[in-house]
Design a protein around this motif. Structure first.
Motif, short mmCIF file in Angstrom:
data_model
loop_
_atom_site.label_atom_id
_atom_site.label_comp_id
_atom_site.label_asym_id
_atom_site.label_seq_id
_atom_site.Cartn_x
_atom_site.Cartn_y
_atom_site.Cartn_z
N VAL A 18 0.84 -1.20 0.00
CA VAL A 18 0.00 0.00 0.00
C VAL A 18 0.88 1.25 0.00
CG1 VAL A 18 -1.69 1.31 1.35
CG2 VAL A 18 -1.94 -1.15 1.11
N THR A 19 1.94 1.22 0.78
CA THR A 19 2.87 2.35 0.83
C THR A 19 3.53 2.55 -0.53
OG1 THR A 19 3.31 1.88 3.16
CG2 THR A 19 4.87 3.30 2.04
N ALA A 20 3.97 1.47 -1.14
CA ALA A 20 4.63 1.55 -2.44
C ALA A 20 3.68 2.12 -3.50
CB ALA A 20 5.14 0.18 -2.87
N LYS A 21 2.44 1.71 -3.45
CA LYS A 21 1.46 2.20 -4.42
C LYS A 21 1.21 3.70 -4.24
CE LYS A 21 -3.16 1.39 -6.22
NZ LYS A 21 -4.39 0.60 -6.12
N LYS A 22 1.09 4.14 -3.00
CA LYS A 22 0.76 5.54 -2.73
C LYS A 22 1.97 6.46 -2.85
CE LYS A 22 -1.72 8.54 0.44
NZ LYS A 22 -2.56 8.63 1.64
N TYR A 23 3.14 6.01 -2.41
CA TYR A 23 4.31 6.89 -2.32
C TYR A 23 5.49 6.48 -3.20
CZ TYR A 23 1.93 9.14 1.53
OH TYR A 23 1.01 9.81 2.29
#
Length: 186
Positions: free
Chosen positions: A20-25
């Motif tokens: 989720v972090t990789a997708k958003k940031y």
């Protein structure tokens, strides 16, 4: 997904936090790293290390601003990676040039008191930046935090490169004066 929900995933030790972090940031962190390293593969490696760094540090850390937290991890990893290689091999000297521009107004401290001195320095720089008009502050941050080339900053703001270089030169001199007034010696 909201940042506090992502942070909760880290605290719950759910591996989905990383995806989720990789997708958003991912793009945000990649741009920070690429501006330092000027190599997509190396930047990608640092970004992947950022996710690992976040996994290892949350908990116990509970960042108030996840973007800034991840940006700081990415920036530090990228600068460390950069130090392993010469500036001439990677980035054509851009990163070294940006860092050397600040040498005259940012003191280089060593010793036991370094952490305290760094906190005082950070607070002073933040006060200085808050006093600046928004556009000047953003130009300064793009150059010295995100390490954007002057050419890219000039293009973004629709100004000439010489105008941006001159503005940054004046801001560095103002920063130096500000630091000296606050008792931070160079």
């Amino acid at each position: 997904m909201k940042d506090h929900e992502i942070i909760d995933l880290y605290w719950e030790r759910k591996e989905t936090a990383i995806s989720v972090t990789a997708k958003k940031y991912g793009k945000y962190c990649h741009s920070i790293s690429y501006n330092i390293l000027h190599n997509h593969e190396d930047a990608e490696e640092c970004v992947n290390d950022t996710w690992l760094g976040a996994w290892k540090s949350i908990p116990p850390q509970h960042p108030e601003c996840l973007a800034a937290y991840l940006g700081k991890i990415t920036r530090n990893l990228s600068l460390n990676y950069f130090k392993q290689y010469t500036a001439e091999k990677r980035g054509g000297g851009q990163t070294e040039a940006v860092l050397s521009e600040l040498e005259d107004c940012i003191p280089a401290e060593t010793g036991v008191e370094q952490a305290i001195d760094e906190m005082i320095l950070v607070k002073s720089i933040n006060r200085f930046l808050r006093e600046q008009p928004e556009q000047k502050r953003n130009i300064f941050i793009r150059r010295y935090w995100y390490l954007y080339p002057i050419r890219d900053i000039a293009e973004y703001y629709g100004m000439s490169e010489s105008k941006i270089a001159s503005l940054l030169f004046r801001m560095r001199n103002k920063l130096k004066t500000h630091l000296e007034k606050e008792g931070i010696t160079l």
